[in-house]
Each structure stands twice: as C-alpha cells, then as structure tokens.
Design a protein around this motif. Structure first.
Motif, PDB file in Angstrom:
ATOM      1  N   GLY A  29       0.806  -1.209   0.000  1.00  0.00           N
ATOM      2  CA  GLY A  29       0.000   0.000   0.000  1.00  0.00           C
ATOM      3  C   GLY A  29       0.838   1.257   0.000  1.00  0.00           C
ATOM      4  N   SER A  30       0.176   2.384  -0.140  1.00  0.00           N
ATOM      5  CA  SER A  30       0.878   3.663  -0.276  1.00  0.00           C
ATOM      6  C   SER A  30       1.601   4.088   0.992  1.00  0.00           C
ATOM      7  CB  SER A  30      -0.126   4.755  -0.677  1.00  0.00           C
ATOM      8  OG  SER A  30      -1.130   4.898   0.322  1.00  0.00           O
ATOM      9  N   GLN A  31       1.215   3.542   2.141  1.00  0.00           N
ATOM     10  CA  GLN A  31       1.855   3.933   3.394  1.00  0.00           C
ATOM     11  C   GLN A  31       3.138   3.144   3.674  1.00  0.00           C
ATOM     12  OE1 GLN A  31       0.622   6.574   5.135  1.00  0.00           O
ATOM     13  NE2 GLN A  31      -0.734   6.666   3.349  1.00  0.00           N
ATOM     14  N   GLU A  32       3.392   2.113   2.889  1.00  0.00           N
ATOM     15  CA  GLU A  32       4.604   1.317   3.104  1.00  0.00           C
ATOM     16  C   GLU A  32       5.783   1.955   2.386  1.00  0.00           C
ATOM     17  OE1 GLU A  32       4.788  -3.240   3.025  1.00  0.00           O
ATOM     18  OE2 GLU A  32       5.758  -2.667   1.133  1.00  0.00           O
ATOM     19  N   ASP A  33       6.814   2.283   3.121  1.00  0.00           N
ATOM     20  CA  ASP A  33       8.041   2.805   2.520  1.00  0.00           C
ATOM     21  C   ASP A  33       9.228   2.256   3.298  1.00  0.00           C
ATOM     22  OD1 ASP A  33       8.153   4.267   4.882  1.00  0.00           O
ATOM     23  OD2 ASP A  33       7.576   6.165   3.944  1.00  0.00           O
ATOM     24  N   ASP A  34      10.424   2.665   2.922  1.00  0.00           N
ATOM     25  CA  ASP A  34      11.610   2.123   3.574  1.00  0.00           C
ATOM     26  C   ASP A  34      11.649   2.444   5.061  1.00  0.00           C
ATOM     27  OD1 ASP A  34      12.642   0.775   1.451  1.00  0.00           O
ATOM     28  OD2 ASP A  34      14.212   2.222   0.968  1.00  0.00           O
ATOM     29  N   LEU A  35      11.093   3.583   5.458  1.00  0.00           N
ATOM     30  CA  LEU A  35      11.143   3.941   6.871  1.00  0.00           C
ATOM     31  C   LEU A  35      10.241   3.033   7.709  1.00  0.00           C
ATOM     32  CD1 LEU A  35      12.537   5.997   8.737  1.00  0.00           C
ATOM     33  CD2 LEU A  35      10.433   7.352   8.635  1.00  0.00           C
ATOM     34  N   THR A  36       9.056   2.702   7.181  1.00  0.00           N
ATOM     35  CA  THR A  36       8.175   1.804   7.932  1.00  0.00           C
ATOM     36  C   THR A  36       8.787   0.409   8.024  1.00  0.00           C
ATOM     37  OG1 THR A  36       6.885   1.227   5.957  1.00  0.00           O
ATOM     38  CG2 THR A  36       6.111   3.086   7.254  1.00  0.00           C
ATOM     39  N   ILE A  37       9.417  -0.047   6.947  1.00  0.00           N
ATOM     40  CA  ILE A  37      10.069  -1.355   6.982  1.00  0.00           C
ATOM     41  C   ILE A  37      11.267  -1.315   7.923  1.00  0.00           C
ATOM     42  CG2 ILE A  37      11.278  -3.102   5.621  1.00  0.00           C
ATOM     43  CD1 ILE A  37       9.543  -2.311   3.243  1.00  0.00           C
ATOM     44  N   ALA A  38      12.008  -0.196   7.910  1.00  0.00           N
ATOM     45  CA  ALA A  38      13.133  -0.037   8.835  1.00  0.00           C
ATOM     46  C   ALA A  38      12.660  -0.155  10.279  1.00  0.00           C
ATOM     47  CB  ALA A  38      13.805   1.313   8.616  1.00  0.00           C
ATOM     48  N   GLY A  39      11.477   0.401  10.562  1.00  0.00           N
ATOM     49  CA  GLY A  39      10.924   0.299  11.903  1.00  0.00           C
ATOM     50  C   GLY A  39      10.639  -1.136  12.285  1.00  0.00           C
ATOM     51  N   TYR A  68      19.634  -4.881  12.873  1.00  0.00           N
ATOM     52  CA  TYR A  68      19.920  -3.462  13.149  1.00  0.00           C
ATOM     53  C   TYR A  68      20.576  -2.800  11.936  1.00  0.00           C
ATOM     54  CZ  TYR A  68      18.761  -3.307  18.130  1.00  0.00           C
ATOM     55  OH  TYR A  68      18.095  -3.300  19.330  1.00  0.00           O
ATOM     56  N   ARG A  69      21.535  -3.493  11.318  1.00  0.00           N
ATOM     57  CA  ARG A  69      22.213  -2.890  10.172  1.00  0.00           C
ATOM     58  C   ARG A  69      21.242  -2.600   9.042  1.00  0.00           C
ATOM     59  NH1 ARG A  69      24.140  -2.887   5.330  1.00  0.00           N
ATOM     60  NH2 ARG A  69      26.307  -2.276   4.885  1.00  0.00           N
ATOM     61  N   HIS A  70      20.351  -3.549   8.760  1.00  0.00           N
ATOM     62  CA  HIS A  70      19.423  -3.345   7.652  1.00  0.00           C
ATOM     63  C   HIS A  70      18.432  -2.226   7.981  1.00  0.00           C
ATOM     64  CE1 HIS A  70      17.961  -4.377   3.781  1.00  0.00           C
ATOM     65  NE2 HIS A  70      16.745  -4.655   4.201  1.00  0.00           N
ATOM     66  N   SER A  71      18.035  -2.132   9.224  1.00  0.00           N
ATOM     67  CA  SER A  71      17.168  -1.029   9.626  1.00  0.00           C
ATOM     68  C   SER A  71      17.861   0.306   9.381  1.00  0.00           C
ATOM     69  CB  SER A  71      16.806  -1.168  11.111  1.00  0.00           C
ATOM     70  OG  SER A  71      16.063  -0.043  11.555  1.00  0.00           O
ATOM     71  N   ILE A  72      19.122   0.385   9.744  1.00  0.00           N
ATOM     72  CA  ILE A  72      19.892   1.625   9.553  1.00  0.00           C
ATOM     73  C   ILE A  72      20.044   1.941   8.067  1.00  0.00           C
ATOM     74  CG2 ILE A  72      22.208   2.592   9.828  1.00  0.00           C
ATOM     75  CD1 ILE A  72      22.270   1.028  12.559  1.00  0.00           C
ATOM     76  N   GLU A  73      20.343   0.921   7.262  1.00  0.00           N
ATOM     77  CA  GLU A  73      20.485   1.144   5.817  1.00  0.00           C
ATOM     78  C   GLU A  73      19.187   1.678   5.204  1.00  0.00           C
ATOM     79  OE1 GLU A  73      20.876  -1.459   1.718  1.00  0.00           O
ATOM     80  OE2 GLU A  73      21.895  -2.223   3.510  1.00  0.00           O
ATOM     81  N   LEU A  74      18.066   1.089   5.547  1.00  0.00           N
ATOM     82  CA  LEU A  74      16.789   1.534   4.995  1.00  0.00           C
ATOM     83  C   LEU A  74      16.444   2.948   5.461  1.00  0.00           C
ATOM     84  CD1 LEU A  74      14.613  -1.704   5.314  1.00  0.00           C
ATOM     85  CD2 LEU A  74      15.670  -0.762   3.254  1.00  0.00           C
ATOM     86  N   GLN A 115      28.919   5.204   2.332  1.00  0.00           N
ATOM     87  CA  GLN A 115      28.509   5.935   1.135  1.00  0.00           C
ATOM     88  C   GLN A 115      27.139   6.577   1.325  1.00  0.00           C
ATOM     89  OE1 GLN A 115      28.703   3.233  -2.180  1.00  0.00           O
ATOM     90  NE2 GLN A 115      30.924   3.028  -2.092  1.00  0.00           N
ATOM     91  N   LEU A 116      26.228   5.850   1.943  1.00  0.00           N
ATOM     92  CA  LEU A 116      24.884   6.389   2.172  1.00  0.00           C
ATOM     93  C   LEU A 116      24.927   7.561   3.144  1.00  0.00           C
ATOM     94  CD1 LEU A 116      22.913   3.024   2.435  1.00  0.00           C
ATOM     95  CD2 LEU A 116      22.812   4.676   0.554  1.00  0.00           C
ATOM     96  N   ALA A 117      25.718   7.440   4.203  1.00  0.00           N
ATOM     97  CA  ALA A 117      25.828   8.530   5.177  1.00  0.00           C
ATOM     98  C   ALA A 117      26.482   9.760   4.548  1.00  0.00           C
ATOM     99  CB  ALA A 117      26.620   8.067   6.392  1.00  0.00           C
ATOM    100  N   ASP A 118      27.518   9.549   3.727  1.00  0.00           N
ATOM    101  CA  ASP A 118      28.151  10.671   3.018  1.00  0.00           C
ATOM    102  C   ASP A 118      27.143  11.380   2.122  1.00  0.00           C
ATOM    103  OD1 ASP A 118      30.745  10.562   4.037  1.00  0.00           O
ATOM    104  OD2 ASP A 118      31.405   9.099   2.541  1.00  0.00           O
ATOM    105  N   CYS A 119      26.343  10.596   1.421  1.00  0.00           N
ATOM    106  CA  CYS A 119      25.334  11.155   0.523  1.00  0.00           C
ATOM    107  C   CYS A 119      24.306  11.956   1.309  1.00  0.00           C
ATOM    108  CB  CYS A 119      24.667  10.027  -0.255  1.00  0.00           C
ATOM    109  SG  CYS A 119      23.446  10.572  -1.475  1.00  0.00           S
ATOM    110  N   LEU A 120      23.824  11.393   2.410  1.00  0.00           N
ATOM    111  CA  LEU A 120      22.840  12.109   3.222  1.00  0.00           C
ATOM    112  C   LEU A 120      23.405  13.418   3.729  1.00  0.00           C
ATOM    113  CD1 LEU A 120      20.196  12.385   4.776  1.00  0.00           C
ATOM    114  CD2 LEU A 120      21.211  10.985   6.600  1.00  0.00           C
ATOM    115  N   GLU A 121      24.610  13.399   4.244  1.00  0.00           N
ATOM    116  CA  GLU A 121      25.196  14.636   4.779  1.00  0.00           C
ATOM    117  C   GLU A 121      25.359  15.688   3.680  1.00  0.00           C
ATOM    118  OE1 GLU A 121      28.029  15.057   8.255  1.00  0.00           O
ATOM    119  OE2 GLU A 121      29.399  15.054   6.549  1.00  0.00           O
ATOM    120  N   ARG A 122      25.740  15.247   2.499  1.00  0.00           N
ATOM    121  CA  ARG A 122      25.892  16.174   1.378  1.00  0.00           C
ATOM    122  C   ARG A 122      24.562  16.838   1.037  1.00  0.00           C
ATOM    123  NH1 ARG A 122      27.936  12.773  -1.627  1.00  0.00           N
ATOM    124  NH2 ARG A 122      26.377  12.350  -3.241  1.00  0.00           N
TER     125      ARG A 122
END
Length: 212
Positions: A29-39, A68-74, A115-122
């Motif tokens: 559904g439309s409410q499912e995204d990476d953040l909800t799965i990360a949770g 935990y790692r996959h939650s952080i990545e998502l 790489q993901l953290a560098d991208c986010l900070e940028r």
C-alpha cells in the motif's frame, strides 16, 4: 480410539494466536516505505537482542546485528530520498542530479553505510533552512563508520562466507566481543535516524508543501 481425543500438538508449527485477527498481517500500500520497513527491522532486532540478554545464545548475535544494520540502511535511504526532494524544492540547481529516477538508481547500486551517510550529509547541507554547515552529529558518525568497517558490503552479517571472486570467511577468527556495547550503539543510532532525523526532515518537507 475416542473421537474426542485431542490431536497431538504440532511441534513443527508456531503457536496459533488465541485471537483469529492476530493471524492476519497487512503488507504493501501507499503507506509502506523504507522507513516503515526499517521500523519493523528495528523492532525485530530489539526483540532478538533482548532475548539474547535474557538467555544468551551465540546463534542470535549475527541475526541481531544484521537486523539493526538493515534497519539503519533503509532509514538512510529514506532520509536521502526526502532530503533530495527538499533540496530541489529549495531551488537546488547544481551539477549533481537529484531527480527521483537518479536517486533510485543510486540507492539500488549500494548497500554501503559510509557511502549512504556521506550522501545524506551532502544533501542535508543543501537545505537552506538548516544553514550552511548542517552535518550528521559526531556520535552518530562514529557509529556509522564503525558499522561500515564491520560490514562494508552488507554481506558480513548475512553469510559465513562472503565475496564473489575470492570468497573468504566473514569472521575467520573466533573472538569474544562486547555484544551489549556493539548492539546498543546500533540500537541508539537506529532510533536517532528513525525518530530524530526522520522527524526533522518530515517536518521540513511538510513546511515546504504548505508554502512556508
């Protein structure tokens, strides 16, 4: 044989919930995204880690670290998407493409935490209302760098043997680790990303959408 005799318990099955409604899960559904799965991964990780501390079982350590790692990545990938959208609304017109298609292409190509953290900070530094020097806080960066050093490709917490061209054991030497300190650091950064950074960026985007 008495017809009323109860059948022996099925030892291969999970206990059936007492409430039939508890047998149903809702996916998509439309409410499912990476953040909800990360949770969800975070909750699962917390349950596994808590189980370990109540009754230590070394077989649970790697699954807990992976969850935990996959939650952080998502969470990082969700934050990157939102910060890129916000930067475009703020009028970003630099050389780096921040359109949704390019962002998705970039996120699909890596599982690397650094790489993901560098991208986010940028991307955070592109947001006008955050000021010119907005960065991931030092404590979070320390944990993210450590996590990257432990599992650079996202394989080390999934497999015993990693690598394609030259396979090698993920953990060639047996060692005792301070599991509580390691997993608690991941627990803290996972919460920070999901309920700290995510909340701030969500509110930032809502202000933009409302025209403020």
């Amino acid at each position: 044989m008495d017809d009323e005799t109860e059948a022996p318990e099925d030892v291969l099955s999970l206990p059936r919930p007492g409430d039939p409604h508890h047998e149903i899960a809702i996916l998509g559904g439309s409410q499912e995204d990476d953040l909800t799965i990360a949770g969800g991964y975070f909750t699962a990780a917390e349950l596994v880690a808590t189980k370990f501390f109540a009754s230590p079982d070394d077989g649970l350590a790697i699954p807990a670290l992976y969850l935990y790692r996959h939650s952080i990545e998502l969470s990082l990938k969700w934050l990157i998407r939102v910060s890129a959208r916000c930067a475009l609304r703020d009028g970003y017109n630099g050389e780096e493409r921040l359109d949704a298609e390019r962002i998705e292409e970039r996120l699909r190509s890596t599982h690397n935490i650094r790489q993901l953290a560098d991208c986010l900070e940028r991307y955070l530094n592109l947001l006008r209302r955050f000021g010119p020097d907005n960065r991931i806080d030092p404590a979070s960066w320390k944990t993210l760098k450590w996590l990257d050093s432990e599992d650079e490709t996202g394989e080390a917490y999934r497999y015993a043997v990693i690598g394609n061209k030259e396979p090698a054991r993920a953990r060639p030497v047996q060692e005792n680790i301070d599991f509580y300190e390691q997993v608690n650091a991941l627990h803290r950064i996972a919460i920070s990303l999901q309920h700290g950074y995510a909340t701030v960026l969500h509110e930032y985007e809502q202000f933009q959408l409302q025209g403020f």
